[in-house]
Scaffold this motif. Sequence first.
Motif, short mmCIF file in Angstrom:
data_model
loop_
_atom_site.label_atom_id
_atom_site.label_comp_id
_atom_site.label_asym_id
_atom_site.label_seq_id
_atom_site.Cartn_x
_atom_site.Cartn_y
_atom_site.Cartn_z
N UNK A 92 0.79 -1.23 0.00
CA UNK A 92 0.00 0.00 0.00
C UNK A 92 0.82 1.28 0.00
N UNK A 93 2.13 1.18 -0.25
CA UNK A 93 2.92 2.43 -0.29
C UNK A 93 3.13 2.85 -1.74
N UNK A 94 3.44 4.16 -1.93
CA UNK A 94 3.61 4.68 -3.29
C UNK A 94 5.05 4.53 -3.78
N UNK A 95 5.98 4.66 -2.84
CA UNK A 95 7.40 4.63 -3.20
C UNK A 95 8.12 3.69 -2.24
N UNK A 96 9.03 2.86 -2.77
CA UNK A 96 9.83 1.98 -1.90
C UNK A 96 11.29 2.44 -1.99
N UNK A 97 11.88 2.66 -0.82
CA UNK A 97 13.30 3.04 -0.76
C UNK A 97 14.09 1.86 -0.21
N UNK A 98 14.99 1.30 -1.02
CA UNK A 98 15.82 0.17 -0.57
C UNK A 98 17.07 0.77 0.08
N UNK A 99 17.10 0.73 1.43
CA UNK A 99 18.15 1.44 2.16
C UNK A 99 19.34 0.57 2.54
N UNK A 100 19.13 -0.76 2.67
CA UNK A 100 20.31 -1.64 2.90
C UNK A 100 20.20 -2.90 2.05
N UNK A 101 21.37 -3.43 1.67
CA UNK A 101 21.36 -4.56 0.72
C UNK A 101 21.20 -5.93 1.39
N UNK A 102 20.20 -6.10 2.26
CA UNK A 102 19.97 -7.41 2.87
C UNK A 102 19.59 -8.41 1.77
N UNK A 103 20.10 -9.65 1.91
CA UNK A 103 19.80 -10.69 0.90
C UNK A 103 18.29 -10.91 0.79
N UNK A 104 17.62 -10.83 1.94
CA UNK A 104 16.16 -11.06 1.97
C UNK A 104 15.41 -10.12 1.01
N UNK A 105 15.88 -8.89 0.85
CA UNK A 105 15.18 -7.95 -0.03
C UNK A 105 15.32 -8.36 -1.49
N UNK A 106 16.43 -9.00 -1.80
CA UNK A 106 16.70 -9.41 -3.17
C UNK A 106 15.70 -10.48 -3.63
N UNK A 107 15.07 -11.17 -2.63
CA UNK A 107 14.13 -12.23 -3.01
C UNK A 107 12.76 -11.66 -3.39
N UNK A 108 12.53 -10.36 -3.16
CA UNK A 108 11.25 -9.77 -3.58
C UNK A 108 11.21 -9.75 -5.11
N UNK A 109 10.10 -10.25 -5.67
CA UNK A 109 10.02 -10.31 -7.14
C UNK A 109 9.24 -9.10 -7.67
N UNK A 110 9.28 -8.96 -9.00
CA UNK A 110 8.51 -7.84 -9.58
C UNK A 110 7.02 -8.02 -9.28
N UNK A 111 6.57 -9.29 -9.22
CA UNK A 111 5.15 -9.54 -8.90
C UNK A 111 4.84 -9.08 -7.48
N UNK A 112 5.78 -9.32 -6.55
CA UNK A 112 5.57 -8.85 -5.17
C UNK A 112 5.34 -7.34 -5.15
N UNK A 113 6.18 -6.62 -5.88
CA UNK A 113 6.04 -5.15 -5.89
C UNK A 113 4.73 -4.75 -6.57
N UNK A 114 4.42 -5.43 -7.68
CA UNK A 114 3.22 -5.04 -8.43
C UNK A 114 1.97 -5.31 -7.63
N UNK A 115 1.95 -6.43 -6.88
CA UNK A 115 0.71 -6.72 -6.14
C UNK A 115 0.61 -5.90 -4.85
N UNK A 116 1.75 -5.45 -4.31
CA UNK A 116 1.69 -4.69 -3.05
C UNK A 116 1.50 -3.19 -3.26
N UNK A 117 2.02 -2.68 -4.39
CA UNK A 117 1.99 -1.23 -4.60
C UNK A 117 1.13 -0.93 -5.83
#
Length: 446
Positions: free
Chosen positions: A390-415
Amino acid sequence: MKTENKISVFGLGKLGCTMLACFAHKGSSVVGVDINETSVSKINSKTSPIYEPGVDELIKKNADRIRATTDAADAVMNSEASFIIVPTPSEENGSFNTKAVESVAKAIGAALKNKSDYHLIIVTSTVLPGDTARVVKILEETSGKKCNVDFGVCYNPDFIALGSIVKDFLNPDMVLIGESDKKAGDVLDEIHLRLVDNKPSINRMTFENAELTKIALNSYCTLKITFANVLADICEKFPGGNVNVVSQALGFDTRIGHRYLKGGLSYGGPCFPRDNKAFAWTASKLGVSHSLASKTDEVNNFHRDTRIPSKLLAILKEKNAKSISVLGLTYKADTTLVEESAAISVVRSLAKENIRIHVYDPAGMTEGKTALSGLKNVSFKDTAKDCIQGTDLCFVASPWKEFKTLTKEDFKSAMKTPVIFDAWSLYDFESEKDIDYRQIGKYNGK
Ligand SMILES: NC(=O)c1ccc[n+]([C@@H]2O[C@H](COP(=O)([O-])OP(=O)(O)OC[C@H]3O[C@@H](n4cnc5c(N)ncnc54)[C@H](O)[C@@H]3O)[C@@H](O)[C@H]2O)c1
């Protein structure tokens, strides 16, 4: 002199506890000492008192060679070498407070009174030029014995990164030894040879040169990081610019090298900012220009407090949007620490605006909640997916491996219409039509 491989470690914090685990892993019998009884009893029940990848496993695996105590004399009598790894917090002027190191030196000195065998004392806490010589004086005064006769002293700081301390200890680029005499350096050299998996360059010198090398090295790293961040800012504003391309090519020049040359967020954490300030303090105390180190600090803070928040607010304005998710709060990946974290500073700056902010970190939520407490428009989320939801903008502030597992579908369905500003170039979404993917240090025409 061949040692029997018995070591004591004073200070069972992030560094000391990891050293204790690594020494035991390489076959040493290790006694840990701390004034904190909880840390001592955790070690004695085979559990790490600190979070650092691999340490708990090593303590459990080598428990028969590890014990801890609050009794300094017990540790000195039952070891041949004592490492001092207690805090040296920064003072307002940039220098370090060495009260804890001095207090340990007094306790070791008192114990040495009753010891007839040679003992080596190693200062591993970060100290300033002149401090190790003061430790020698304290040891001589409290023990009534002579340095280089009854005992030896070394200054032996570590160049490790939180999150990879075990690996860094066992595979250092170089070992730095400031020695009171050859015998002291030889004993420590032997301890290191048993510890390391690689063949590091061993640099032996006086206390003073080792003390200068330690803060000079970290100060130089902050300069390099800050240079890369300024380069990122230039590339972001120049049509076609891409800091990843430019810094990759720069790094192949052996005069420069690739490490710490990636455009990203400002440096932070418990070492770089304070070692750079200490370098500036040392220079100014000697009447030498300190402006290079001081300016590095200033530019680093500008990126953290002004450039990045303004950039994010400009994107929100451009999109007529009011909410942002921040992935990562710790000062870097693989740690729980938020001390001097750029991500925390960015959230604090954003929180002054009338926007909604979601935050999430894989390991630093407890620390993050404390650092950001009282900010009404900040919500703490349990997962990365909840955070972006439900957010408009996502800021990736640290390179945790876990964030790399987010897919484009994850972003598209959440935002609704995903807009991502990525400080670490984690994703390959550039050709995605439905995602507005922007990277630090890359021109995107806006
Ligand atoms: N953590 C790092 O990445 C890192 C890297 C390089 C250098 N250093 C330096 O190493 C030193 C220790 O850092 P840290 O991060 O491990 O600190 P820390 O705060 O994690 O741990 C310090 C430990 O020392 C104990 N202690 C304090 N006074 C004591 C005393 N008088 N006797 C026995 N124990 C005592 C505390 O209880 C604590 O367990 C500092 O000088 C720091 O600058 C740390």
